[in-house]
Design an enzyme around this catalytic site. Structure first.
Site, PDB file in Angstrom:
ATOM      1  N   ASN A 201      -4.439  11.538  67.890  1.00 25.50           N
ATOM      2  CA  ASN A 201      -3.703  10.279  67.962  1.00 25.50           C
ATOM      3  C   ASN A 201      -2.316  10.564  68.540  1.00 25.50           C
ATOM      4  O   ASN A 201      -1.675  11.554  68.153  1.00 25.50           O
ATOM      5  CB  ASN A 201      -3.552   9.703  66.544  1.00 25.50           C
ATOM      6  CG  ASN A 201      -2.525   8.584  66.474  1.00 25.50           C
ATOM      7  OD1 ASN A 201      -2.770   7.480  66.945  1.00 25.50           O
ATOM      8  ND2 ASN A 201      -1.351   8.863  65.895  1.00 25.50           N
ATOM      9  N   GLU A 202      -1.888   9.714  69.439  1.00 31.99           N
ATOM     10  CA  GLU A 202      -0.553   9.861  70.048  1.00 31.99           C
ATOM     11  C   GLU A 202      -0.260  11.328  70.346  1.00 31.99           C
ATOM     12  O   GLU A 202       0.721  11.909  69.855  1.00 31.99           O
ATOM     13  CB  GLU A 202       0.536   9.234  69.154  1.00 31.99           C
ATOM     14  CG  GLU A 202       0.377   7.730  69.062  1.00 31.99           C
ATOM     15  CD  GLU A 202       1.578   6.971  68.492  1.00 31.99           C
ATOM     16  OE1 GLU A 202       2.514   7.603  67.963  1.00 31.99           O
ATOM     17  OE2 GLU A 202       1.559   5.730  68.569  1.00 31.99           O
ATOM     18  N   GLU A 329      -3.471   0.456  68.498  1.00 29.82           N
ATOM     19  CA  GLU A 329      -2.302   0.137  67.655  1.00 29.82           C
ATOM     20  C   GLU A 329      -1.462  -0.869  68.416  1.00 29.82           C
ATOM     21  O   GLU A 329      -1.054  -0.612  69.552  1.00 29.82           O
ATOM     22  CB  GLU A 329      -1.463   1.381  67.352  1.00 29.82           C
ATOM     23  CG  GLU A 329      -2.098   2.281  66.315  1.00 29.82           C
ATOM     24  CD  GLU A 329      -1.236   3.477  65.935  1.00 29.82           C
ATOM     25  OE1 GLU A 329       0.008   3.346  65.906  1.00 29.82           O
ATOM     26  OE2 GLU A 329      -1.817   4.538  65.668  1.00 29.82           O
TER      27      GLU A 329
HETATM   28  O1  AHR Z   1       1.499   2.556  62.772  1.00 32.03           O
HETATM   29  C1  AHR Z   1       2.517   3.440  62.459  1.00 32.03           C
HETATM   30  C2  AHR Z   1       2.544   4.635  63.399  1.00 32.03           C
HETATM   31  O2  AHR Z   1       2.853   4.219  64.689  1.00 32.03           O
HETATM   32  C3  AHR Z   1       1.261   5.385  63.557  1.00 32.03           C
HETATM   33  O3  AHR Z   1       1.052   6.302  62.553  1.00 32.03           O
HETATM   34  C4  AHR Z   1       1.456   6.084  64.866  1.00 32.03           C
HETATM   35  O4  AHR Z   1       0.257   6.331  65.533  1.00 32.03           O
HETATM   36  C5  AHR Z   1       2.392   5.167  65.619  1.00 32.03           C
HETATM   37  O5  AHR Z   1       3.480   5.838  66.141  1.00 32.03           O
END
Ligand code: AHR
Length: 523
Positions: A201-202, A329
């Site tokens: 993720n990211e 997201e």
């Molecule tokens: O949703 C909060 C955070 O935002 C998540 O953990 C991350 O993936 C994003 O930076």
């Protein structure tokens, strides 16, 4: 929100809708709006309306999971009020366990007897103790209770390829291995249904500060080791970029050539809407000015450009549209509510969030041939939440209602909408569309029209033709920041909207700062 309307109520509502119409006639031009049922577009995958739940603040602990011994009424540890509200919302998909948390999550910590699960530190979110009471089995039990599909986010940042492969094996396999025996012993004889699985993720940030090149190589390595039975093989998601970025999409598509042994079914993208556009002072969730109402909506609309830019690259590499673009997201991110833990990302949720939800949904619907999944961040108590809790109390937010009003759009077929004029909402020297619309033919055979009026002060008159009816729900409020509190949980909720239709036509007035979803009947 099942429609049960007596004739008397219906007459009253028609009368009040007509009065509203009359009062607006003098002030505003009428916009003709038509839905073309002869040109069905893409299917709106129900997962466009997906949710995200991370081990963050009170998102899971207290918000969903309270444990069997809690004074908060619960079923096997899941709080009953939230469970019911989520059932009513018909949540199609749950993403878990993060977010940033995912890249520090070791799945073995969250299985087996709860009392012997290790205690770890949630270093991303407030440095609090994570007792791992909510793990793989608890996640799948929740998804099952809600009838939701499952999206598990794997740990690339601090986990090994072996750890990731073993988690997928534990969840999906029916072979007589030691890991599967462990799953059976932990109470789940049958494999879990994993619909989606993400590799990290990211990766550009909390997921490991990687370059797109480096991540693409790692993706290939990890993805290559993921094995699952053919009939339970999840769609594999690569972690993509954020905001304006297209380099992640481009690099992944250049470097990863998906095959039967190396799946890449989608690339994800994240975009958060900040009123000020600045991370140090993001803007307040309540008590904001019209300038911040406007800038929030202005900033949220940028997501269309970001989607467009990435989709253009995908169309070049993948013209058959086999690979999805998942906005896994999105939502508003404000300064945390005063007095709350800054690491818990707790914020109020107002009419502005609902209007913004409508705008985002309309954009996602427009790109539904690629955008087959989105996950609003996050489901309970975190960022743009559906539900807020305070110990045993619970409130439903305007965003909850915005999602609920759009249930008919899940798995519907999009229909083009045309407008005779495109009114603008002007603020200082900038402007945004005052009217946004999206339509679809739902599974029940009815055509639904979703409308947003972004303007703070101008109502708008719309003329609809070739319809059978115009009945549905409206969400609006007196103030820009109208919201529900634990003391006043019913300040804002959808109200019925019914317009009189004669010879297939009607003229409706949509109030300033409103979101409306209408059932136009079987056209
Ligand atoms: O949703 C909060 C955070 O935002 C998540 O953990 C991350 O993936 C994003 O930076």
């Amino acid at each position: 929100m099942k429609m049960r309307i007596t004739t008397k109520i219906k007459q009253l509502l028609i009368l009040s809708a007509s009065l509203l119409t009359l009062s607006a006639t003098a002030k505003e031009d009428v916009v003709d709006i038509s839905v073309d049922i002869t040109k069905p577009g893409s299917e709106l995958n129900k997962n466009i309306y997906g949710q995200f739940m991370e081990h963050l603040g009170r998102g899971i602990y207290e918000g969903i999971w309270v444990g069997k011994n809690s004074f908060i009424p619960n079923k096997e540890g899941y709080r009953l009020d939230v469970l019911q509200a989520l059932k009513d919302l018909q949540v199609p998909l749950l993403r878990w366990p993060g977010g940033c948390f995912a890249d520090e999550y070791h799945w073995q910590d969250g299985i087996g007897p709860r009392e012997s699960r290790p205690k770890t530190v949630n270093s991303n979110w407030g440095g609090v103790i994570e007792d791992n009471a909510f793990g793989t089995h608890e996640f799948f039990a929740l998804a099952e209770m809600l009838g939701a599909e499952t999206y598990v986010n794997g740990n690339l940042g601090t986990g090994t390829a072996r750890e990731m492969a073993e988690w997928l094996h534990y969840m999906t396999s029916d072979a007589d291995t030691t890991l599967v025996a462990q799953r059976r012993a932990n109470g789940h004889p049958k494999p879990f249904k994993v619909d989606y699985f993400a590799i990290g993720n990211e990766a550009w940030g909390c997921g490991g500060n990687m370059t797109p090149d480096y991540y693409s190589d790692l993706f290939k390595q990890y993805a290559g080791f993921l094995k699952a039975p053919t009939d339970n093989f999840p769609k594999i998601i690569a972690s993509g970029g954020t905001d304006t970025q297209t380099i992640w999409t481009e690099t992944l598509l250049e470097k990863v050539k998906p095959s039967w042994s190396l799946r890449m079914d989608a690339i994800s993208h994240h975009y958060y809407t900040l009123p000020t556009g600045k991370w140090d002072v993001k803007g307040s969730a309540t008590g904001f000015s019209e300038q911040e109402w406007f800038s929030t909506l202005y900033n949220t609309l940028k997501i269309e450009d970001f989607i467009q830019a990435n989709v253009a690259i995908m169309d070049k590499f993948d013209p058959e549209k086999k690979i999805g673009f998942y906005v896994d997201e999105w939502g508003t991110w404000y300064d945390v509510d005063k007095g709350t833990n800054p690491g818990f990302l707790y914020q109020q949720n107002t009419l502005r969030d609902a209007v913004l939800t409508g705008l985002n949904i309309h954009i996602f619907n427009r790109y539904a041939d690629r955008v087959q999944m989105t996950n609003i961040a996050q489901m309970v108590n975190v960022l743009q939440a559906m539900i807020l809790t305070d110990k045993e109390k619970m409130v439903l937010t305007p965003t909850y209602y915005a999602f609920k009003m759009h249930i008919p759009f899940q798995d519907a077929v999009s229909l083009p909408v045309s407008l005779s004029a495109t009114p603008r909402y002007q603020f200082d020297d900038e402007s945004i569309p005052a009217l946004s619309a999206s339509a679809a033919k739902a599974k029940d055979g009815n055509t639904y029209l979703s409308l947003v009026n972004t303007s703070v002060s101008n109502e708008m008159m719309l003329k609809l033709q070739n319809i059978k009816q115009a009945e549905g729900w409206m969400l609006t409020g007196d103030k820009m920041d109208t919201h529900n509190t634990f003391e006043q949980p019913n300040n804002i909720a959808p109200t019925m909207f019914i317009a009189a239709v004669s010879e297939g036509k009607t003229t409706i007035t949509i109030p300033a700062k409103s979101l409306i979803v209408l059932n136009l009947g079987k056209l």
